[in-house]
Motif scaffolding. Structure first.
Motif, short mmCIF file in Angstrom:
data_model
loop_
_atom_site.label_atom_id
_atom_site.label_comp_id
_atom_site.label_asym_id
_atom_site.label_seq_id
_atom_site.Cartn_x
_atom_site.Cartn_y
_atom_site.Cartn_z
N LEU A 140 0.86 -1.19 0.00
CA LEU A 140 0.00 0.00 0.00
C LEU A 140 0.89 1.24 0.00
N ASN A 141 0.28 2.40 -0.20
CA ASN A 141 1.07 3.63 -0.26
C ASN A 141 0.82 4.59 0.90
N GLY A 142 -0.11 4.27 1.78
CA GLY A 142 -0.38 5.14 2.92
C GLY A 142 -1.59 4.63 3.68
N SER A 143 -1.90 5.28 4.80
CA SER A 143 -3.03 4.85 5.65
C SER A 143 -3.02 3.33 5.87
N ILE A 144 -1.85 2.80 6.15
CA ILE A 144 -1.65 1.34 6.24
C ILE A 144 -2.53 0.74 7.34
N GLU A 145 -2.77 1.55 8.40
CA GLU A 145 -3.54 1.06 9.56
C GLU A 145 -4.93 0.57 9.17
N LEU A 146 -5.44 1.07 8.04
CA LEU A 146 -6.77 0.64 7.60
C LEU A 146 -6.82 -0.85 7.26
N VAL A 161 3.33 -3.87 8.55
CA VAL A 161 4.71 -3.50 8.90
C VAL A 161 4.80 -2.02 8.58
N ASP A 162 5.02 -1.21 9.62
CA ASP A 162 4.97 0.24 9.40
C ASP A 162 5.80 0.97 10.45
N ILE A 163 5.93 2.27 10.20
CA ILE A 163 6.67 3.13 11.13
C ILE A 163 5.78 3.53 12.30
N VAL A 164 6.32 3.44 13.50
CA VAL A 164 5.61 3.90 14.69
C VAL A 164 6.48 4.99 15.32
N GLU A 165 5.88 6.19 15.48
CA GLU A 165 6.64 7.26 16.10
C GLU A 165 6.09 7.48 17.50
N THR A 166 4.94 8.12 17.62
CA THR A 166 4.34 8.31 18.95
C THR A 166 3.43 7.14 19.32
N GLY A 167 3.00 6.38 18.32
CA GLY A 167 2.08 5.26 18.58
C GLY A 167 0.62 5.69 18.55
N SER A 168 0.37 7.00 18.36
CA SER A 168 -1.03 7.44 18.47
C SER A 168 -1.88 6.98 17.29
N THR A 169 -1.31 6.88 16.08
CA THR A 169 -2.12 6.40 14.94
C THR A 169 -2.61 4.98 15.22
N LEU A 170 -1.72 4.14 15.75
CA LEU A 170 -2.13 2.76 16.08
C LEU A 170 -3.22 2.78 17.15
C1 PRP Z 1 3.34 7.40 9.30
C2 PRP Z 1 3.17 5.92 9.54
C3 PRP Z 1 2.05 5.87 10.56
C4 PRP Z 1 2.29 7.14 11.36
C5 PRP Z 1 2.98 6.80 12.66
O1 PRP Z 1 2.38 7.78 8.38
O2 PRP Z 1 2.86 5.23 8.34
O3 PRP Z 1 0.81 5.91 9.92
O4 PRP Z 1 3.12 8.00 10.58
O5 PRP Z 1 3.13 7.92 13.50
P1 PRP Z 1 2.63 7.91 15.01
O6 PRP Z 1 3.14 6.63 15.64
O7 PRP Z 1 3.26 9.12 15.60
O8 PRP Z 1 1.13 7.98 15.02
P2 PRP Z 1 2.45 9.14 7.58
O9 PRP Z 1 2.10 10.28 8.47
O10 PRP Z 1 3.75 9.23 6.88
O11 PRP Z 1 1.25 8.98 6.54
P3 PRP Z 1 0.80 7.82 5.56
O12 PRP Z 1 -0.41 7.23 6.18
O13 PRP Z 1 0.51 8.53 4.29
O14 PRP Z 1 1.91 6.81 5.43
#
Ligand code: PRP
Length: 208
Positions: free
Chosen positions: A136-142, A153-162
């Motif tokens: 996918l290209n974004g909004s992977i959490e969906l 498999v994605d980037i977690v920074e603050t964890g709030s999106t998860l």
């Molecule tokens: C990135 C990543 C997560 C989010 C994580 O998405 O794919 O969705 O940031 O950050 P957090 O842990 O602080 O919530 P990005 O903002 O790059 O947008 P995307 O959905 O277009 O990949």
């Protein structure tokens, strides 16, 4: 003149602040306009605003001498460039995430949605786990929410999106941060100038 590809966005602006403190100022870059290239002949530097995921391409092909790219992009695309310095910025983690209650059933192929298919393949092949990658290209959490995949498999920074989507990190894959990278051929003849920049930048980072 050193040509620098900076990642467009908040991280790139923080990186520019560091470069400025290191003696590579280019004041026009702070003017509010849509220009993408900025030059300060006196300081011997030219900056380009580049889409973050494209920085490694510009550097690998020599369109920029150096640049700042996330370790996630370097691991995913494996560009043939030098990694000179960990800038200790843009820190986050590459994780497997999914519903909190998710339990992997080893007899079923695991469906993994991600923007980083190579990182996911490398991670799961090291444990001989059969997977089906859904790129996918974004909004992977969906993906797991809608049943498109079991995990992501994605980037977690603050964890709030998860958290805000009822998901949780399940396994850590690797720590990520921004790296200063250089073109290999250009480094042969601009190596001294690039190393001077690298040392000045690392001194600023150490003080911050
Ligand atoms: C990135 C990543 C997560 C989010 C994580 O998405 O794919 O969705 O940031 O950050 P957090 O842990 O602080 O919530 P990005 O903002 O790059 O947008 P995307 O959905 O277009 O990949």
């Amino acid at each position: 003149m050193i040509n620098v590809a900076l990642p467009k966005g908040r991280l790139g602006e923080k990186v520019y602040d560091i470069f400025e403190k290191a003696g590579y100022a280019c004041p026009t870059i702070r003017e509010p306009n849509r220009r993408l290239t900025f030059e300060n002949e006196e300081a011997g530097v030219r900056y380009f605003w580049v889409k973050p995921s494209d920085v490694a391409i510009y550097v690998e092909r020599g369109a920029a001498d150096i640049g700042v790219a996330g370790k996630d992009i370097l691991l995913e695309y494996g560009p043939d460039i030098y990694e000179l310095l960990d800038l200790q910025m843009g820190k986050c983690r590459m994780c497997v995430a999914g519903p909190k209650e998710f339990r992997d059933d080893p007899v079923r192929t695991l469906r993994v949605a991600t923007k980083f298919p190579n990182i996911a393949k490398t991670y799961y092949s090291a444990m001989s786990r059969e997977i089906d990658i859904i790129k996918l290209n974004g909004s992977i959490e969906l993906a797991p929410i809608l049943g498109l995949s079991d995990v992501i498999v994605d980037i977690v920074e603050t964890g709030s999106t998860l958290r805000e989507n009822g998901l949780a990190p399940l396994e850590d894959i690797v720590d990520i941060s921004a790296r200063l990278v250089a073109n290999k051929a250009i480094f042969k003849f601009k190596g001294d100038d690039i190393m001077t920049l690298c040392e000045r930048v690392s001194r600023v980072i150490a003080k911050d």
